[in-house]
Write an enzyme that holds these catalytic residues in place. Sequence first.
Site, PDB file in Angstrom:
ATOM      1  N   SER A  21      40.550  38.559  38.189  1.00  0.00           N
ATOM      2  CA  SER A  21      41.041  39.466  37.703  1.00  0.00           C
ATOM      3  C   SER A  21      41.308  39.562  36.323  1.00  0.00           C
ATOM      4  O   SER A  21      40.507  39.459  34.755  1.00  0.00           O
ATOM      5  CB  SER A  21      43.027  39.081  37.290  1.00  0.00           C
ATOM      6  OG  SER A  21      43.083  38.457  36.565  1.00  0.00           O
ATOM      7  N   LYS A  22      42.350  41.313  35.926  1.00  0.00           N
ATOM      8  CA  LYS A  22      41.917  41.333  34.338  1.00  0.00           C
ATOM      9  C   LYS A  22      42.460  40.277  32.851  1.00  0.00           C
ATOM     10  O   LYS A  22      41.655  40.813  32.050  1.00  0.00           O
ATOM     11  CB  LYS A  22      43.226  42.450  34.246  1.00  0.00           C
ATOM     12  CG  LYS A  22      42.834  43.484  34.683  1.00  0.00           C
ATOM     13  CD  LYS A  22      43.181  45.074  34.362  1.00  0.00           C
ATOM     14  CE  LYS A  22      43.393  46.504  34.902  1.00  0.00           C
ATOM     15  NZ  LYS A  22      44.042  47.398  35.386  1.00  0.00           N
ATOM     16  N   ARG A  23      43.304  39.298  33.459  1.00  0.00           N
ATOM     17  CA  ARG A  23      43.271  38.265  32.181  1.00  0.00           C
ATOM     18  C   ARG A  23      42.187  37.452  31.995  1.00  0.00           C
ATOM     19  O   ARG A  23      41.963  37.050  31.308  1.00  0.00           O
ATOM     20  CB  ARG A  23      44.657  37.549  32.762  1.00  0.00           C
ATOM     21  CG  ARG A  23      44.845  36.528  33.670  1.00  0.00           C
ATOM     22  CD  ARG A  23      45.725  36.254  34.207  1.00  0.00           C
ATOM     23  NE  ARG A  23      45.433  35.497  35.542  1.00  0.00           N
ATOM     24  CZ  ARG A  23      44.867  34.325  35.531  1.00  0.00           C
ATOM     25  NH1 ARG A  23      44.363  33.237  34.756  1.00  0.00           N
ATOM     26  NH2 ARG A  23      45.012  33.308  36.613  1.00  0.00           N
TER      27      ARG A  23
END
Length: 459
Positions: free
Chosen positions: A240-242
Amino acid sequence: MTIRTRFAPSPTGLLHVGGARTALFNYLFARHHGGEYLLRIEDTDRARSTPEAVQVILDGLDWLGLSPDQEPVFQSTRETRHTEVAHSLLERGMAYRCFLSPEELQAQRDQAAADKRPLRIVSPWRDRDLSEAPSGIAPVIRLRVPQEGETVVDDLVQGPVRVANAELDDMIILRSDGTPTYLHAVVVDDHDMAITHVIRGDDHLTNTFRQVQIFKALGWDLPRFAHIPLIHGADGAKLSKRHGAVSVLEFEREGFLPEALCNYLLRLGWGHGDAEILSRDEQVALFDLDGVGRAASRMDYAKLTHLNGVYLREADDQRLTTDLCRRLDLSPDSDASERIMRLMPKLKERARTLVDLAESARFIIERPSGPKDAKAAALLSDEARGWLRALLPQLQATDFSAAAVDQALRTFAEEHGLKLGQIAQPLRVALTGGTTSPPIDATLEALGASEVTSRIEAV
Ligand code: GLU
Protein backbone atom coordinates in the site's frame (compact mmCIF):
# COMPACT_ATOMS: atom_id res chain seq x y z
CA MET A 1 -6.44 -23.83 -29.86
CA THR A 2 -5.37 -20.21 -29.77
CA ILE A 3 -4.33 -19.14 -26.29
CA ARG A 4 -6.23 -16.03 -25.21
CA THR A 5 -5.60 -14.18 -22.00
CA ARG A 6 -7.08 -11.02 -20.61
CA PHE A 7 -6.25 -8.36 -18.09
CA ALA A 8 -9.46 -7.22 -16.44
CA PRO A 9 -8.90 -4.18 -14.22
CA SER A 10 -11.64 -2.25 -12.50
CA PRO A 11 -11.00 1.46 -12.95
CA THR A 12 -10.13 2.76 -9.50
CA GLY A 13 -8.25 5.90 -10.47
CA LEU A 14 -4.85 4.25 -10.58
CA LEU A 15 -3.11 1.31 -12.17
CA HIS A 16 -1.68 -0.58 -9.21
CA VAL A 17 1.75 -2.09 -9.64
CA GLY A 18 0.24 -5.49 -8.74
CA GLY A 19 -2.19 -5.03 -11.62
CA ALA A 20 0.71 -4.11 -13.86
CA ARG A 21 2.38 -7.38 -13.00
CA THR A 22 -0.84 -9.30 -13.69
CA ALA A 23 -1.03 -7.58 -17.07
CA LEU A 24 2.61 -8.45 -17.75
CA PHE A 25 2.09 -12.13 -16.95
CA ASN A 26 -1.00 -12.23 -19.18
CA TYR A 27 0.91 -10.51 -21.95
CA LEU A 28 3.97 -12.75 -21.70
CA PHE A 29 1.96 -15.95 -21.45
CA ALA A 30 -0.05 -15.08 -24.55
CA ARG A 31 3.04 -14.03 -26.50
CA HIS A 32 5.00 -17.08 -25.42
CA HIS A 33 2.27 -19.32 -26.81
CA GLY A 34 1.65 -17.26 -29.93
CA GLY A 35 -1.77 -16.27 -28.62
CA GLU A 36 -3.68 -13.07 -27.95
CA TYR A 37 -3.72 -10.75 -25.00
CA LEU A 38 -6.92 -8.79 -24.40
CA LEU A 39 -8.09 -6.05 -22.09
CA ARG A 40 -11.46 -5.86 -20.40
CA ILE A 41 -12.32 -2.79 -18.42
CA GLU A 42 -14.60 -3.88 -15.58
CA ASP A 43 -16.47 -0.64 -15.31
CA THR A 44 -19.76 -1.69 -13.83
CA ASP A 45 -19.27 0.51 -10.78
CA ARG A 46 -20.43 3.64 -12.56
CA ALA A 47 -19.46 6.02 -9.78
CA ARG A 48 -15.78 5.05 -9.89
CA SER A 49 -15.50 4.29 -13.58
CA THR A 50 -14.99 7.78 -14.90
CA PRO A 51 -13.40 8.31 -18.33
CA GLU A 52 -10.34 9.66 -16.50
CA ALA A 53 -10.03 6.49 -14.42
CA VAL A 54 -10.22 4.40 -17.59
CA GLN A 55 -7.63 6.60 -19.29
CA VAL A 56 -5.23 6.08 -16.38
CA ILE A 57 -5.28 2.34 -17.11
CA LEU A 58 -4.86 2.75 -20.86
CA ASP A 59 -1.99 5.23 -20.41
CA GLY A 60 -0.31 3.06 -17.79
CA LEU A 61 -0.44 -0.01 -20.03
CA ASP A 62 0.79 2.00 -22.98
CA TRP A 63 3.74 3.30 -20.96
CA LEU A 64 4.60 -0.25 -19.86
CA GLY A 65 4.42 -1.53 -23.43
CA LEU A 66 1.47 -3.73 -22.47
CA SER A 67 -1.31 -2.37 -24.65
CA PRO A 68 -3.77 -5.08 -25.67
CA ASP A 69 -3.94 -6.73 -29.07
CA GLN A 70 -7.51 -5.54 -29.65
CA GLU A 71 -9.73 -2.67 -28.65
CA PRO A 72 -10.68 -3.03 -24.97
CA VAL A 73 -13.99 -4.58 -24.05
CA PHE A 74 -16.05 -2.44 -21.67
CA GLN A 75 -18.00 -4.65 -19.32
CA SER A 76 -20.71 -2.04 -18.82
CA THR A 77 -21.69 -2.28 -22.49
CA ARG A 78 -22.49 -5.97 -22.12
CA GLU A 79 -25.21 -5.80 -19.52
CA THR A 80 -27.98 -6.96 -21.87
CA ARG A 81 -26.00 -10.07 -22.68
CA HIS A 82 -25.32 -10.79 -18.98
CA THR A 83 -29.03 -10.46 -18.24
CA GLU A 84 -29.96 -12.67 -21.17
CA VAL A 85 -27.65 -15.43 -19.97
CA ALA A 86 -29.02 -15.20 -16.42
CA HIS A 87 -32.54 -15.61 -17.79
CA SER A 88 -31.49 -18.60 -19.87
CA LEU A 89 -30.32 -20.26 -16.63
CA LEU A 90 -33.65 -19.44 -15.06
CA GLU A 91 -35.55 -21.00 -17.96
CA ARG A 92 -33.50 -24.16 -17.71
CA GLY A 93 -34.07 -24.47 -13.98
CA MET A 94 -30.37 -23.92 -13.20
CA ALA A 95 -31.26 -20.72 -11.39
CA TYR A 96 -34.30 -19.54 -9.47
CA ARG A 97 -36.02 -16.38 -8.32
CA CYS A 98 -35.44 -15.72 -4.65
CA PHE A 99 -37.79 -13.56 -2.59
CA LEU A 100 -35.91 -13.52 0.71
CA SER A 101 -36.74 -10.27 2.44
CA PRO A 102 -34.07 -8.02 4.00
CA GLU A 103 -35.32 -9.12 7.44
CA GLU A 104 -34.97 -12.80 6.60
CA LEU A 105 -31.47 -12.23 5.28
CA GLN A 106 -30.54 -10.32 8.42
CA ALA A 107 -31.85 -13.17 10.55
CA GLN A 108 -29.55 -15.60 8.71
CA ARG A 109 -26.63 -13.22 9.23
CA ASP A 110 -27.37 -12.91 12.94
CA GLN A 111 -27.69 -16.65 13.32
CA ALA A 112 -24.36 -17.28 11.58
CA ALA A 113 -22.71 -14.69 13.86
CA ALA A 114 -24.27 -16.28 16.96
CA ASP A 115 -23.07 -19.72 15.84
CA LYS A 116 -19.66 -18.29 14.97
CA ARG A 117 -19.74 -19.85 11.50
CA PRO A 118 -19.27 -18.28 8.07
CA LEU A 119 -22.43 -16.92 6.50
CA ARG A 120 -23.96 -19.21 3.93
CA ILE A 121 -27.31 -18.00 2.68
CA VAL A 122 -29.92 -20.74 2.43
CA SER A 123 -32.89 -19.75 0.34
CA PRO A 124 -36.19 -21.54 0.77
CA TRP A 125 -37.02 -20.37 -2.75
CA ARG A 126 -34.67 -22.96 -4.16
CA ASP A 127 -37.54 -25.43 -3.80
CA ARG A 128 -40.55 -23.25 -3.28
CA ASP A 129 -43.26 -22.65 -5.86
CA LEU A 130 -43.49 -19.22 -7.43
CA SER A 131 -47.21 -19.15 -6.73
CA GLU A 132 -46.25 -18.56 -3.09
CA ALA A 133 -44.16 -15.52 -3.95
CA PRO A 134 -44.91 -12.50 -1.80
CA SER A 135 -46.09 -9.42 -3.61
CA GLY A 136 -44.08 -6.24 -3.42
CA ILE A 137 -40.65 -7.88 -3.29
CA ALA A 138 -38.52 -7.70 -6.40
CA PRO A 139 -36.67 -11.03 -6.52
CA VAL A 140 -33.00 -11.65 -7.15
CA ILE A 141 -31.91 -14.54 -9.32
CA ARG A 142 -29.73 -17.13 -7.60
CA LEU A 143 -27.76 -19.94 -9.15
CA ARG A 144 -28.83 -23.41 -8.06
CA VAL A 145 -25.45 -24.67 -6.83
CA PRO A 146 -25.03 -28.44 -6.28
CA GLN A 147 -24.99 -29.21 -2.57
CA GLU A 148 -23.11 -32.49 -2.74
CA GLY A 149 -19.61 -33.26 -3.84
CA GLU A 150 -16.76 -30.85 -4.19
CA THR A 151 -15.43 -28.35 -6.67
CA VAL A 152 -11.80 -28.77 -7.66
CA VAL A 153 -9.85 -26.18 -9.57
CA ASP A 154 -6.60 -27.42 -11.01
CA ASP A 155 -4.83 -24.11 -10.74
CA LEU A 156 -1.74 -23.65 -12.88
CA VAL A 157 0.10 -21.88 -10.08
CA GLN A 158 -1.55 -23.06 -6.87
CA GLY A 159 -2.03 -26.69 -7.92
CA PRO A 160 -5.34 -28.44 -7.20
CA VAL A 161 -7.51 -26.40 -4.82
CA ARG A 162 -10.82 -27.75 -3.61
CA VAL A 163 -13.91 -26.74 -1.73
CA ALA A 164 -16.89 -28.78 -0.54
CA ASN A 165 -19.97 -27.67 -2.45
CA ALA A 166 -21.88 -27.61 0.82
CA GLU A 167 -19.80 -24.56 1.69
CA LEU A 168 -20.93 -22.62 -1.34
CA ASP A 169 -24.24 -20.84 -1.22
CA ASP A 170 -26.60 -20.15 -4.09
CA MET A 171 -25.01 -16.91 -5.20
CA ILE A 172 -26.91 -14.09 -6.77
CA ILE A 173 -26.33 -13.67 -10.50
CA LEU A 174 -28.93 -10.97 -11.11
CA ARG A 175 -29.80 -8.35 -8.50
CA SER A 176 -33.35 -7.32 -7.71
CA ASP A 177 -32.89 -4.21 -9.87
CA GLY A 178 -32.09 -6.48 -12.80
CA THR A 179 -28.36 -5.71 -12.93
CA PRO A 180 -25.89 -8.61 -13.20
CA THR A 181 -23.47 -9.30 -10.39
CA TYR A 182 -19.76 -9.08 -10.90
CA LEU A 183 -19.21 -12.85 -10.55
CA HIS A 184 -21.70 -13.58 -13.27
CA ALA A 185 -20.57 -10.84 -15.67
CA VAL A 186 -16.96 -12.06 -15.53
CA VAL A 187 -17.98 -15.60 -16.51
CA VAL A 188 -20.11 -14.47 -19.45
CA ASP A 189 -17.40 -12.11 -20.66
CA ASP A 190 -14.58 -14.64 -20.32
CA HIS A 191 -16.67 -17.12 -22.31
CA ASP A 192 -17.66 -14.65 -25.02
CA MET A 193 -14.10 -13.38 -25.34
CA ALA A 194 -12.98 -17.01 -25.76
CA ILE A 195 -10.51 -16.66 -22.91
CA THR A 196 -8.52 -19.86 -22.45
CA HIS A 197 -6.42 -18.79 -19.45
CA VAL A 198 -7.53 -16.59 -16.59
CA ILE A 199 -4.38 -15.26 -14.91
CA ARG A 200 -5.15 -13.01 -11.95
CA GLY A 201 -4.32 -12.24 -8.34
CA ASP A 202 -4.88 -14.99 -5.80
CA ASP A 203 -7.34 -12.76 -3.94
CA HIS A 204 -9.80 -13.96 -6.61
CA LEU A 205 -9.40 -17.64 -5.80
CA THR A 206 -12.60 -17.83 -3.77
CA ASN A 207 -14.50 -16.18 -6.62
CA THR A 208 -13.20 -18.89 -8.90
CA PHE A 209 -15.09 -21.65 -7.09
CA ARG A 210 -18.28 -19.72 -7.64
CA GLN A 211 -17.51 -18.80 -11.21
CA VAL A 212 -16.81 -22.44 -11.99
CA GLN A 213 -20.38 -23.22 -10.87
CA ILE A 214 -21.71 -20.69 -13.35
CA PHE A 215 -19.59 -22.08 -16.19
CA LYS A 216 -20.81 -25.57 -15.40
CA ALA A 217 -24.46 -24.56 -15.16
CA LEU A 218 -24.14 -23.00 -18.58
CA GLY A 219 -22.42 -26.06 -20.00
CA TRP A 220 -19.49 -23.93 -21.11
CA ASP A 221 -15.88 -25.09 -21.29
CA LEU A 222 -13.86 -23.91 -18.33
CA PRO A 223 -10.81 -21.77 -18.94
CA ARG A 224 -7.63 -22.76 -17.11
CA PHE A 225 -6.98 -20.67 -14.02
CA ALA A 226 -3.69 -19.33 -12.69
CA HIS A 227 -3.84 -17.37 -9.46
CA ILE A 228 -0.68 -15.44 -8.85
CA PRO A 229 0.39 -14.36 -5.35
CA LEU A 230 -0.06 -10.74 -4.44
CA ILE A 231 2.76 -8.29 -3.94
CA HIS A 232 3.48 -7.35 -0.34
CA GLY A 233 5.56 -4.61 1.22
CA ALA A 234 8.81 -5.24 3.09
CA ASP A 235 6.84 -5.88 6.30
CA GLY A 236 4.75 -8.61 4.72
CA ALA A 237 1.52 -6.59 4.61
CA LYS A 238 -0.35 -6.09 1.34
CA LEU A 239 1.45 -3.42 -0.66
CA SER A 240 0.00 0.00 0.00
CA LYS A 241 0.94 3.66 -0.17
CA ARG A 242 2.71 3.62 3.15
CA HIS A 243 5.33 1.27 1.65
CA GLY A 244 6.14 3.59 -1.25
CA ALA A 245 4.90 4.12 -4.78
CA VAL A 246 2.06 1.80 -5.79
CA SER A 247 0.60 3.40 -8.88
CA VAL A 248 2.33 2.95 -12.20
CA LEU A 249 2.09 6.68 -12.83
CA GLU A 250 4.00 7.35 -9.62
CA PHE A 251 6.83 5.11 -10.75
CA GLU A 252 6.95 7.07 -13.97
CA ARG A 253 7.02 10.35 -12.07
CA GLU A 254 9.75 9.08 -9.76
CA GLY A 255 11.95 8.42 -12.77
CA PHE A 256 11.73 4.71 -13.43
CA LEU A 257 12.04 3.33 -16.93
CA PRO A 258 9.11 1.12 -17.96
CA GLU A 259 11.38 -1.71 -19.07
CA ALA A 260 13.18 -1.66 -15.71
CA LEU A 261 9.88 -1.75 -13.84
CA CYS A 262 8.60 -4.63 -16.01
CA ASN A 263 11.83 -6.56 -15.59
CA TYR A 264 11.64 -6.06 -11.83
CA LEU A 265 7.97 -7.07 -11.63
CA LEU A 266 8.61 -10.15 -13.71
CA ARG A 267 11.40 -11.31 -11.43
CA LEU A 268 9.18 -10.65 -8.44
CA GLY A 269 7.52 -14.02 -8.21
CA TRP A 270 8.84 -15.62 -11.38
CA GLY A 271 12.26 -17.01 -11.92
CA HIS A 272 14.34 -18.66 -14.55
CA GLY A 273 17.63 -19.76 -13.03
CA ASP A 274 19.81 -16.81 -12.13
CA ALA A 275 18.71 -14.61 -15.01
CA GLU A 276 18.15 -11.09 -13.63
CA ILE A 277 18.16 -8.83 -16.65
CA LEU A 278 15.97 -9.99 -19.48
CA SER A 279 14.89 -8.12 -22.59
CA ARG A 280 11.25 -8.29 -23.57
CA ASP A 281 12.09 -10.83 -26.26
CA GLU A 282 13.91 -13.02 -23.76
CA GLN A 283 11.01 -12.70 -21.35
CA VAL A 284 8.58 -13.87 -24.04
CA ALA A 285 10.84 -16.76 -24.95
CA LEU A 286 11.29 -17.94 -21.35
CA PHE A 287 8.06 -17.09 -19.57
CA ASP A 288 5.68 -19.80 -18.53
CA LEU A 289 3.41 -20.27 -15.56
CA ASP A 290 5.41 -23.12 -14.06
CA GLY A 291 8.08 -20.58 -13.09
CA VAL A 292 5.62 -18.56 -10.96
CA GLY A 293 6.07 -19.13 -7.23
CA ARG A 294 3.24 -19.63 -4.75
CA ALA A 295 4.48 -17.38 -1.98
CA ALA A 296 3.65 -13.68 -1.84
CA SER A 297 6.56 -11.59 -3.03
CA ARG A 298 7.90 -8.53 -1.29
CA MET A 299 8.44 -5.29 -3.09
CA ASP A 300 12.03 -4.15 -2.65
CA TYR A 301 12.29 -0.54 -3.78
CA ALA A 302 16.07 -0.46 -3.34
CA LYS A 303 16.48 -3.41 -5.67
CA LEU A 304 14.17 -1.83 -8.24
CA THR A 305 16.16 1.41 -8.05
CA HIS A 306 19.40 -0.47 -8.57
CA LEU A 307 17.97 -2.28 -11.58
CA ASN A 308 16.71 1.01 -12.95
CA GLY A 309 20.26 2.36 -12.80
CA VAL A 310 21.46 -0.61 -14.83
CA TYR A 311 18.78 0.08 -17.45
CA LEU A 312 19.56 3.81 -17.46
CA ARG A 313 23.19 3.18 -18.36
CA GLU A 314 22.06 1.08 -21.32
CA ALA A 315 19.37 3.50 -22.45
CA ASP A 316 19.63 5.58 -25.60
CA ASP A 317 21.06 9.07 -24.94
CA GLN A 318 18.54 10.83 -27.15
CA ARG A 319 15.64 9.17 -25.38
CA LEU A 320 17.02 10.14 -21.98
CA THR A 321 17.65 13.70 -23.10
CA THR A 322 14.07 14.00 -24.35
CA ASP A 323 12.80 12.79 -20.99
CA LEU A 324 15.07 15.19 -19.12
CA CYS A 325 13.93 18.13 -21.22
CA ARG A 326 10.36 17.36 -20.17
CA ARG A 327 11.33 17.10 -16.52
CA LEU A 328 13.40 20.29 -16.64
CA ASP A 329 10.83 22.14 -18.72
CA LEU A 330 13.28 22.66 -21.54
CA SER A 331 12.63 22.88 -25.25
CA PRO A 332 14.09 19.77 -26.93
CA ASP A 333 15.79 21.88 -29.58
CA SER A 334 17.33 24.38 -27.20
CA ASP A 335 21.04 24.91 -26.87
CA ALA A 336 20.89 23.50 -23.31
CA SER A 337 19.25 20.33 -24.55
CA GLU A 338 22.11 19.83 -26.96
CA ARG A 339 24.60 20.33 -24.14
CA ILE A 340 22.78 17.81 -21.98
CA MET A 341 22.77 15.34 -24.82
CA ARG A 342 26.54 15.70 -25.20
CA LEU A 343 27.07 15.13 -21.50
CA MET A 344 24.60 12.26 -21.27
CA PRO A 345 27.10 9.38 -21.48
CA LYS A 346 28.76 10.79 -18.34
CA LEU A 347 25.57 11.87 -16.56
CA LYS A 348 23.89 8.50 -16.83
CA GLU A 349 26.83 6.67 -15.29
CA ARG A 350 25.89 7.93 -11.83
CA ALA A 351 22.12 8.24 -11.93
CA ARG A 352 19.71 5.65 -10.66
CA THR A 353 16.49 7.34 -11.71
CA LEU A 354 15.47 9.87 -14.31
CA VAL A 355 14.82 12.30 -11.48
CA ASP A 356 18.43 11.93 -10.30
CA LEU A 357 19.53 12.33 -13.86
CA ALA A 358 17.53 15.54 -14.33
CA GLU A 359 18.91 16.95 -11.08
CA SER A 360 22.45 16.13 -12.12
CA ALA A 361 21.92 18.06 -15.36
CA ARG A 362 20.33 21.07 -13.72
CA PHE A 363 23.63 22.95 -13.46
CA ILE A 364 23.65 23.17 -17.23
CA ILE A 365 20.58 25.37 -17.28
CA GLU A 366 20.83 27.11 -13.94
CA ARG A 367 23.81 29.18 -12.88
CA PRO A 368 24.72 28.42 -9.30
CA SER A 369 23.79 31.18 -6.91
CA GLY A 370 26.82 30.28 -4.81
CA PRO A 371 28.24 27.20 -3.08
CA LYS A 372 25.46 24.75 -2.20
CA ASP A 373 26.79 23.73 1.21
CA ALA A 374 29.55 24.31 3.72
CA LYS A 375 31.83 21.75 2.11
CA ALA A 376 31.51 23.49 -1.26
CA ALA A 377 31.99 26.91 0.35
CA ALA A 378 35.18 25.78 2.09
CA LEU A 379 36.64 24.66 -1.24
CA LEU A 380 36.20 28.13 -2.65
CA SER A 381 38.86 29.70 -0.43
CA ASP A 382 40.55 32.98 -1.32
CA GLU A 383 43.57 31.04 -2.43
CA ALA A 384 41.45 28.83 -4.69
CA ARG A 385 39.75 31.87 -6.19
CA GLY A 386 43.20 33.18 -7.02
CA TRP A 387 44.02 29.96 -8.86
CA LEU A 388 40.78 30.13 -10.80
CA ARG A 389 41.57 33.72 -11.84
CA ALA A 390 44.93 32.57 -13.11
CA LEU A 391 43.47 29.48 -14.76
CA LEU A 392 40.79 31.23 -16.78
CA PRO A 393 43.02 32.66 -19.57
CA GLN A 394 44.69 29.29 -19.96
CA LEU A 395 41.31 27.65 -20.42
CA GLN A 396 40.26 30.34 -22.85
CA ALA A 397 43.29 29.50 -24.94
CA THR A 398 41.84 26.02 -25.56
CA ASP A 399 38.97 24.97 -27.83
CA PHE A 400 37.08 23.74 -24.74
CA SER A 401 37.11 20.15 -25.89
CA ALA A 402 37.35 17.73 -22.96
CA ALA A 403 40.83 16.62 -24.01
CA ALA A 404 42.16 20.19 -24.29
CA VAL A 405 40.59 21.21 -20.99
CA ASP A 406 42.08 18.17 -19.28
CA GLN A 407 45.51 19.04 -20.65
CA ALA A 408 45.20 22.69 -19.55
CA LEU A 409 44.22 21.65 -16.02
CA ARG A 410 47.11 19.22 -15.73
CA THR A 411 49.62 21.79 -16.95
CA PHE A 412 48.20 24.40 -14.57
CA ALA A 413 48.35 22.03 -11.59
CA GLU A 414 51.93 21.10 -12.40
CA GLU A 415 53.05 24.72 -12.80
CA HIS A 416 51.53 25.65 -9.43
CA GLY A 417 52.65 22.52 -7.60
CA LEU A 418 49.03 21.42 -7.01
CA LYS A 419 47.31 18.10 -7.13
CA LEU A 420 44.71 17.96 -9.89
CA GLY A 421 41.89 17.80 -7.33
CA GLN A 422 43.04 21.01 -5.67
CA ILE A 423 42.15 22.95 -8.78
CA ALA A 424 39.38 20.69 -10.15
CA GLN A 425 37.26 20.83 -6.99
CA PRO A 426 37.06 24.63 -6.59
CA LEU A 427 36.44 24.82 -10.32
CA ARG A 428 33.56 22.37 -9.94
CA VAL A 429 32.06 24.48 -7.16
CA ALA A 430 32.39 27.62 -9.29
CA LEU A 431 30.66 25.95 -12.23
CA THR A 432 27.98 23.87 -10.51
CA GLY A 433 27.72 25.15 -6.95
CA GLY A 434 28.31 21.61 -5.67
CA THR A 435 31.09 19.12 -5.13
CA THR A 436 29.83 16.37 -7.42
CA SER A 437 29.32 16.54 -11.15
CA PRO A 438 30.41 14.55 -14.16
CA PRO A 439 34.20 14.58 -14.79
CA ILE A 440 35.44 18.14 -14.78
CA ASP A 441 36.71 18.12 -18.38
CA ALA A 442 33.33 16.89 -19.65
CA THR A 443 31.57 19.45 -17.46
CA LEU A 444 33.56 22.30 -19.00
CA GLU A 445 33.04 20.99 -22.50
CA ALA A 446 29.29 20.75 -21.92
CA LEU A 447 29.04 24.29 -20.54
CA GLY A 448 31.19 25.87 -23.25
CA ALA A 449 33.55 28.85 -23.25
CA SER A 450 31.24 31.76 -22.54
CA GLU A 451 29.30 30.05 -19.76
CA VAL A 452 32.48 28.85 -18.09
CA THR A 453 33.95 32.33 -18.29
CA SER A 454 30.88 33.97 -16.73
CA ARG A 455 30.69 31.46 -13.93
CA ILE A 456 34.36 31.69 -13.04
CA GLU A 457 34.20 35.47 -13.16
CA ALA A 458 31.19 35.41 -10.88
CA VAL A 459 33.18 33.79 -8.08
N1 GLU B 1 -11.67 -6.63 -12.01
C1 GLU B 1 -10.95 -7.45 -11.11
C2 GLU B 1 -9.94 -6.62 -10.36
O1 GLU B 1 -9.62 -5.51 -10.78
C3 GLU B 1 -10.23 -8.60 -11.79
C4 GLU B 1 -11.15 -9.66 -12.17
C5 GLU B 1 -10.53 -10.82 -12.89
O2 GLU B 1 -9.37 -10.76 -13.29
O3 GLU B 1 -11.26 -11.77 -13.11
O4 GLU B 1 -9.46 -7.06 -9.34
